[in-house]
Design a protein around this motif. Structure first.
Motif, PDB file in Angstrom:
ATOM      1  N   UNK A  81      40.769  68.508  74.680  1.00 39.91           N
ATOM      2  CA  UNK A  81      39.764  69.381  74.114  1.00 39.91           C
ATOM      3  C   UNK A  81      38.627  68.588  73.862  1.00 39.91           C
ATOM      4  N   UNK A  82      37.454  69.570  73.741  1.00 39.75           N
ATOM      5  CA  UNK A  82      36.195  68.835  73.613  1.00 39.75           C
ATOM      6  C   UNK A  82      36.017  68.071  72.310  1.00 39.75           C
ATOM      7  N   UNK A  83      36.717  68.331  71.267  1.00 38.98           N
ATOM      8  CA  UNK A  83      36.642  67.658  69.908  1.00 38.98           C
ATOM      9  C   UNK A  83      37.640  67.722  69.145  1.00 38.98           C
ATOM     10  N   UNK A  84      38.078  66.766  68.304  1.00 31.79           N
ATOM     11  CA  UNK A  84      38.886  66.922  67.202  1.00 31.79           C
ATOM     12  C   UNK A  84      38.138  67.348  65.926  1.00 31.79           C
ATOM     13  N   UNK A  85      37.079  66.654  65.944  1.00 34.26           N
ATOM     14  CA  UNK A  85      36.236  67.075  64.559  1.00 34.26           C
ATOM     15  C   UNK A  85      34.841  67.146  65.158  1.00 34.26           C
ATOM     16  N   UNK A  86      33.928  67.774  64.412  1.00 31.46           N
ATOM     17  CA  UNK A  86      32.510  67.822  64.423  1.00 31.46           C
ATOM     18  C   UNK A  86      31.951  67.355  62.912  1.00 31.46           C
ATOM     19  N   UNK A  87      31.048  66.553  63.004  1.00 35.48           N
ATOM     20  CA  UNK A  87      30.431  66.311  61.705  1.00 35.48           C
ATOM     21  C   UNK A  87      28.804  66.273  61.868  1.00 35.48           C
ATOM     22  N   UNK A  88      27.932  66.438  60.796  1.00 35.44           N
ATOM     23  CA  UNK A  88      26.413  66.379  61.210  1.00 35.44           C
ATOM     24  C   UNK A  88      25.979  64.967  60.839  1.00 35.44           C
ATOM     25  N   UNK A  89      25.381  64.663  61.907  1.00 33.63           N
ATOM     26  CA  UNK A  89      24.560  63.314  61.697  1.00 33.63           C
ATOM     27  C   UNK A  89      23.014  63.570  62.044  1.00 33.63           C
ATOM     28  N   UNK A  90      22.186  63.313  61.138  1.00 37.77           N
ATOM     29  CA  UNK A  90      20.676  63.420  60.908  1.00 37.77           C
ATOM     30  C   UNK A  90      20.478  64.957  61.545  1.00 37.77           C
ATOM     31  N   UNK A  91      21.437  65.645  61.013  1.00 38.76           N
ATOM     32  CA  UNK A  91      21.053  67.149  61.099  1.00 38.76           C
ATOM     33  C   UNK A  91      21.520  67.865  62.411  1.00 38.76           C
ATOM     34  N   UNK A  92      22.227  66.951  63.299  1.00 36.67           N
ATOM     35  CA  UNK A  92      22.864  67.537  64.442  1.00 36.67           C
ATOM     36  C   UNK A  92      24.520  67.266  64.495  1.00 36.67           C
ATOM     37  N   UNK A  93      24.966  68.342  64.946  1.00 37.20           N
ATOM     38  CA  UNK A  93      26.571  68.412  65.131  1.00 37.20           C
ATOM     39  C   UNK A  93      27.050  67.270  66.108  1.00 37.20           C
ATOM     40  N   UNK A  94      27.885  66.480  65.666  1.00 37.56           N
ATOM     41  CA  UNK A  94      28.192  65.269  66.752  1.00 37.56           C
ATOM     42  C   UNK A  94      29.976  65.533  66.762  1.00 37.56           C
ATOM     43  N   UNK A  95      30.461  65.313  68.025  1.00 32.27           N
ATOM     44  CA  UNK A  95      31.688  65.428  68.145  1.00 32.27           C
ATOM     45  C   UNK A  95      32.506  64.356  68.003  1.00 32.27           C
ATOM     46  N   UNK A  96      33.698  64.249  67.652  1.00 29.13           N
ATOM     47  CA  UNK A  96      34.610  63.165  67.886  1.00 29.13           C
ATOM     48  C   UNK A  96      35.883  63.516  68.536  1.00 29.13           C
ATOM     49  N   UNK A  97      36.113  62.913  69.800  1.00 23.16           N
ATOM     50  CA  UNK A  97      37.243  63.427  70.452  1.00 23.16           C
ATOM     51  C   UNK A  97      38.722  62.774  69.779  1.00 23.16           C
ATOM     52  N   UNK A  98      39.683  63.149  70.199  1.00 23.98           N
ATOM     53  CA  UNK A  98      40.977  62.649  69.930  1.00 23.98           C
ATOM     54  C   UNK A  98      41.306  61.457  70.274  1.00 23.98           C
ATOM     55  N   UNK A  99      40.623  60.849  71.295  1.00 21.74           N
ATOM     56  CA  UNK A  99      40.823  59.488  71.829  1.00 21.74           C
ATOM     57  C   UNK A  99      39.882  58.695  70.800  1.00 21.74           C
ATOM     58  N   UNK A 100      38.891  59.069  70.474  1.00 23.18           N
ATOM     59  CA  UNK A 100      37.848  58.304  69.511  1.00 23.18           C
ATOM     60  C   UNK A 100      38.609  58.186  68.081  1.00 23.18           C
ATOM     61  N   UNK A 101      39.134  59.422  67.761  1.00 27.22           N
ATOM     62  CA  UNK A 101      40.063  59.382  66.568  1.00 27.22           C
ATOM     63  C   UNK A 101      41.014  58.361  66.496  1.00 27.22           C
ATOM     64  N   UNK A 102      41.772  58.496  67.730  1.00 27.82           N
ATOM     65  CA  UNK A 102      43.002  57.266  67.594  1.00 27.82           C
ATOM     66  C   UNK A 102      42.416  56.012  67.329  1.00 27.82           C
ATOM     67  N   UNK A 103      41.424  55.646  68.088  1.00 27.17           N
ATOM     68  CA  UNK A 103      40.888  54.172  68.087  1.00 27.17           C
ATOM     69  C   UNK A 103      40.164  54.000  66.617  1.00 27.17           C
TER      70      UNK A 103
END
Length: 598
Positions: free
Chosen positions: A19-41
């Protein structure tokens, strides 16, 4: 289904890594994705850092933070290290934070902002078990404190010390303590609710069975993760189902960020739905006579069509045609304000007014009202998409038993029932009987279809001096349908008659006052004016006209300020602390009753 939260986590990472993301959060006003692989690491790095600090099996680690990606990382890392985390509402005052950290014996605490860090600094000398303080926001850590980014980086450099971290995490057993959640409570000190991996994972399994959650869909997370409802549904269940979790930057930003995220679902307490409904009614009331007439016609048309849908009947072509225009004129605009992609919402934590539930359902936004408590992980019952019954909290979820005791109290039994209250065996034995039934403290009834209806809290029932029993919550809920009121509390236990404390919706009230040529804008001065009090009491009596005489409040007390968490009248999950309200306004309440004797 995985029997532990750690097994659930690793299975979700494997199942949804495409999937394109597990999470999205705002950084400096823009939505940034965190993938499942990034979440794991990142969880791996945080886990390694915790292990490097010597934290592990059974240690308690507190998290004082708003919803953000670091909350999720800290939680999953604690679980993997087989620590039990202790979520703390960021809205709690310092002395409450001190009680929870001391009672839990937390060895480490994660803090989100300077506000939360200052609370910990103020009490740290009085917490002998607390060894480590970690701060999420950058540049705040002082002597003896760590930045989360530095903790994560140090852990990333040390992962080779724990190459078998997944195997280590999966050694957790279903009966192991996963989290210690302190109930906000409406009276007395909070109690630590011990929830095991098996408690929560069984509830996740049940939620996945009854909710239609599709991988790649979006939810907006804003209900506090400190609240077990958001944590189970909006955190563990969404990740397990592959739903992308978008963290709202604040509760005030929810309306704007709904339009950005365009979520397909969300979980919330009724207060949000009440506010959306009140805003719609308020906007209509401020419009022209034609606009008000169109609204009433469209709402009535939607209501008629809804009755057919709920009964499984087929409406006439004329009513269908009217429904098409009602949708274009009213309901489609409401859906657009919520992002336009909504498929359903889940409501819990407090009763939802049936009229508001019907309004959203007529608008094509089904709200699945459910019921549960912190002690039950939390979901006991929930409505299903295939059959929603407004005014009920639905059917028991799989694996959960529900029955009504002889005095009307709701009892439940199953794998969702807590391990007990932390270091409080007396309270545990009072709550869970010898047969394993948890006594909820709520009064309810089960209808012929098996749907549960909550009538009130057992301790909130009002028994008048004349011996009449009054359930205040359904009566208070009537005020949620009026744009003139923000809150209502009914009192009168052991009194000759009930009274109602009313908090006005000041934006509506000030608009009415301006229309009447009243220039006063200050809330306290406004509600003291005889014509304003008369208007509010008149609006209140309209709402109460269908009640039995003994249920009808005889007098009203208009409160000049809304209830707040900081003021002590509300719990962090926005439930009213009746005893606090009653004590705060005791003199005025006594005056109302003495006037009747004069």
């Amino acid at each position: 289904m995985p029997a532990t939260l750690n097994a659930l986590f690793f299975e979700a990472l494997e199942n949804h890594r495409g999937l394109p993301a597990a999470y999205r959060h705002k950084v400096h006003g823009k939505w940034e994705a965190i993938t499942h692989d990034e979440l794991r690491q990142r969880v791996y790095a945080t886990y390694a850092a915790l292990r490097g600090l010597g934290l592990g099996d059974g240690d308690r680690v507190a998290i004082i933070s708003e919803n953000r990606i670091e909350w999720a990382l800290a939680d999953y890392a604690c679980l993997a290290a087989r620590c039990a985390d202790v979520p703390v509402y960021p809205t709690l005052p310092t002395h409450h934070v001190e009680y929870i950290l001391r009672d839990s014996g937390s060895k480490a605490v994660f803090c989100s902002t300077s506000t939360q860090l200052e609370k910990v600094r103020e009490i740290r000398d009085r917490l002998p078990d607390l060894r480590y303080v970690v701060v999420f926001d950058a540049g705040l850590a002082g002597p003896g404190e760590m930045q989360f980014s530095e903790l994560e980086e140090s852990g990333a450099r040390a992962t080779d010390r724990w190459p078998d971290w997944q195997a280590d995490a999966l050694e957790a057993e279903p009966d192991d303590l996963a989290t210690l959640i302190y109930t906000s409570g409406t009276t007395g000190d909070p109690k630590g609710v011990m929830l095991s991996h098996g408690n929560i994972s069984s509830n996740v399994d049940a939620a996945l069975t009854v909710l239609d959650l599709r991988p790649g869909s979006d939810c907006l997370s804003f209900l506090p993760l400190s609240h077990i409802f958001e944590r189970m549904v909006g955190h563990y269940t969404m990740l397990s189902a592959g739903v992308i979790i978008n963290y709202a930057t604040s509760i005030d930003a929810v309306a704007a960020e709904m339009l950005e995220v365009r979520p397909t679902l969300m979980a919330s307490v009724p207060r949000l739905y009440e506010k959306i409904y009140a805003r719609v009614v308020e906007n209509v009331a401020a419009g022209s006579r034609l606009k008000r007439a169109i609204f009433e016609w469209a709402r009535a048309t939607g209501d008629k069509l809804l009755d057919y849908r709920l009964d499984g009947a087929n409406p006439s072509w004329l009513l269908k045609a009217a429904g098409f225009f009602a949708d274009r004129l009213l309901f489609s605009r409401l859906r657009a304000r919520l992002g336009g992609n909504f498929e359903f919402a889940v409501s819990g934590g407090a009763p939802l007014n049936p009229e508001i539930c019907r309004f959203f359902l007529a608008a094509g936004i089904p709200i699945l009202e459910g019921y549960g408590l912190t002690e039950t992980s939390p979901v006991i019952t929930v409505n299903r998409m295939e059959k929603i019954k407004p005014g009920t909290v639905g059917l028991p979820v799989p694996g959960v038993e529900v029955k009504i005791a002889h005095d009307g109290e709701i009892l439940t039994r199953g794998p969702h029932v807590m391990m007990g209250y932390y270091r409080n065996p007396e309270a545990t034995s009072e709550a869970i009987d010898s047969e394993g039934w948890f006594h909820t403290g709520d009064i309810g009834e089960i209808d012929a279809d098996g749907y549960l209806r909550i009538t009130d809290r057992k301790k909130d029932l009002i028994v008048t001096a004349g011996g009449k029993n009054i359930a205040p919550q359904p009566i208070e809920a009537l005020f949620k349908t009026s744009s003139f009121f923000s809150n209502a509390v009914m009192l009168g236990d052991k009194r000759r008659f009930p009274i109602m404390l009313l908090v006005p919706n000041f934006s509506t009230l000030q608009g009415w006052a301006e229309h009447k040529g009243i220039a006063e804008r200050d809330g306290e001065a406004l509600v003291a004016m005889p014509e304003v009090k008369e208007k509010l009491e008149r609006e209140a009596r309209k709402l109460l006209r269908d009640l039995a005489q003994y249920e009808t409040p005889k007098k009203f007390l208009i409160i000049p300020n809304d209830f707040t968490i900081d003021g002590g009248e509300l719990t962090p999950k926005l439930s009213v602390r009746r005893k606090v309200v009653e004590e705060k306004w005791r003199d005025q309440i006594e005056e109302l009753y003495s006037e009747d004797q004069a």
